[in-house]
Design an enzyme around this catalytic site. Structure first.
Site, PDB file in Angstrom:
ATOM      1  CB  SER A   1      -0.746   0.086   1.305  1.00  0.00           C
ATOM      2  OG  SER A   1      -1.718   1.149   1.244  1.00  0.00           O
TER       3      SER A   1
ATOM      4  N   GLY B   1      -2.503   6.967   5.265  1.00  0.00           N
ATOM      5  CA  GLY B   1      -3.189   6.656   6.390  1.00  0.00           C
ATOM      6  C   GLY B   1      -2.954   5.100   6.658  1.00  0.00           C
TER       7      GLY B   1
ATOM      8  CG  ASP C   1     -10.566  -5.338   0.526  1.00  0.00           C
ATOM      9  OD1 ASP C   1     -10.291  -3.878  -0.024  1.00  0.00           O
ATOM     10  OD2 ASP C   1     -11.774  -5.583   0.436  1.00  0.00           O
TER      11      ASP C   1
ATOM     12  N   GLY D   1     -10.874   8.718   4.293  1.00  0.00           N
ATOM     13  CA  GLY D   1     -12.020   8.101   3.891  1.00  0.00           C
ATOM     14  C   GLY D   1     -13.317   8.536   4.665  1.00  0.00           C
TER      15      GLY D   1
ATOM     16  CG  ASP E   1     -10.868   7.903   9.260  1.00  0.00           C
ATOM     17  OD1 ASP E   1     -11.640   6.538   9.260  1.00  0.00           O
ATOM     18  OD2 ASP E   1      -9.888   7.818   9.292  1.00  0.00           O
TER      19      ASP E   1
ATOM     20  CG  HIS F   1     -10.861  -0.880  10.803  1.00  0.00           C
ATOM     21  ND1 HIS F   1     -10.534   0.451  10.834  1.00  0.00           N
ATOM     22  CD2 HIS F   1     -10.863  -1.030   9.191  1.00  0.00           C
ATOM     23  CE1 HIS F   1     -10.623   1.265   9.684  1.00  0.00           C
ATOM     24  NE2 HIS F   1     -10.756   0.373   8.914  1.00  0.00           N
TER      25      HIS F   1
END
EC number: 3.6.1.66
Length: 200
Positions: free
Chosen positions: A9, A13, A71, A159, A161, A186
């Site tokens: 990635s 973030g 994911d 995102g 958030d 998470h």
């Protein structure tokens, strides 16, 4: 001994969340040359299925190294689990008309879908897969329950958030500090679930 894991990635973030959770014993490094590698199709209907695709695919570009890929996304009960695995493409999928970045459009789309909805329970979910040379080594899972706010709160995170209030949190996911994020993320929970299975 510090063990190195390559992360498939370039999302700052995500890298931040993983690094906070990893602590000093694990060195997380972005997969070298990732920007120049064509992305695989993420066509599974589960988070773990898509994470598995990415981890096995990208691990073939770093022989002998352990590569982790995730994911993750937002599930809203009132929307039958949407945006779910399509969280990053939510607005595009339903042809939502709006301007701004993908995050801005996705959040506007979510707010439009929840107009008049009072029951706003939902969760952030993350599946994290570790692979080496195309073979899955371990799978981690992390979830944080919460609810969707009616208006954005905070400017941190990314995102969804600013619209997600985790259970027991002092503010939205975009407002909390790194200490609280370590407990609630998470992605952090998925990494902490994964690492013992790798016996690093």
């Amino acid at each position: 001994m510090t063990r190195r894991l390559l992360v498939a990635s370039t999302n700052k973030g995500k890298l931040r969340d993983f690094a906070i959770a990893a602590g000093a014993d694990v060195n997380l490094v972005p997969l070298p040359g990732l920007e120049g590698i064509a992305a695989p199709d993420e066509d599974e209907d589960t988070f773990v299925g898509n994470a598995r695709i990415k981890a096995t695919y990208y691990s073939r570009f770093a022989p002998g190294e352990i590569v982790i890929a995730d994911d993750s996304g937002l599930e809203v009960d009132a929307l039958d689990g949407a945006p779910g695995v399509r969280s990053a493409r939510y607005a595009d999928d339903i042809k939502f008309v709006g301007e701004g970045s993908a995050d801005v459009r996705n959040n506007a789309c979510l707010m439009a879908a929840l107009v008049g909805v009072e029951a706003r329970a939902g969760r952030y979910r993350c599946a994290l897969v570790a692979a080496r040379d195309g073979v899955v080594l371990a799978v981690g899972d992390g979830t944080v329950e919460g609810r969707i706010l009616v208006a954005a709160q905070g400017y941190g995170g990314f995102g969804y958030d600013p619209y997600f209030l985790p259970e027991g949190a002092t503010g939205s996911m975009a407002e909390i500090d790194s200490t609280e994020r370590l407990l609630l993320s998470h992605r952090g929970r998925a990494l902490r679930d994964l690492l013992p299975k790798l016996m690093l």
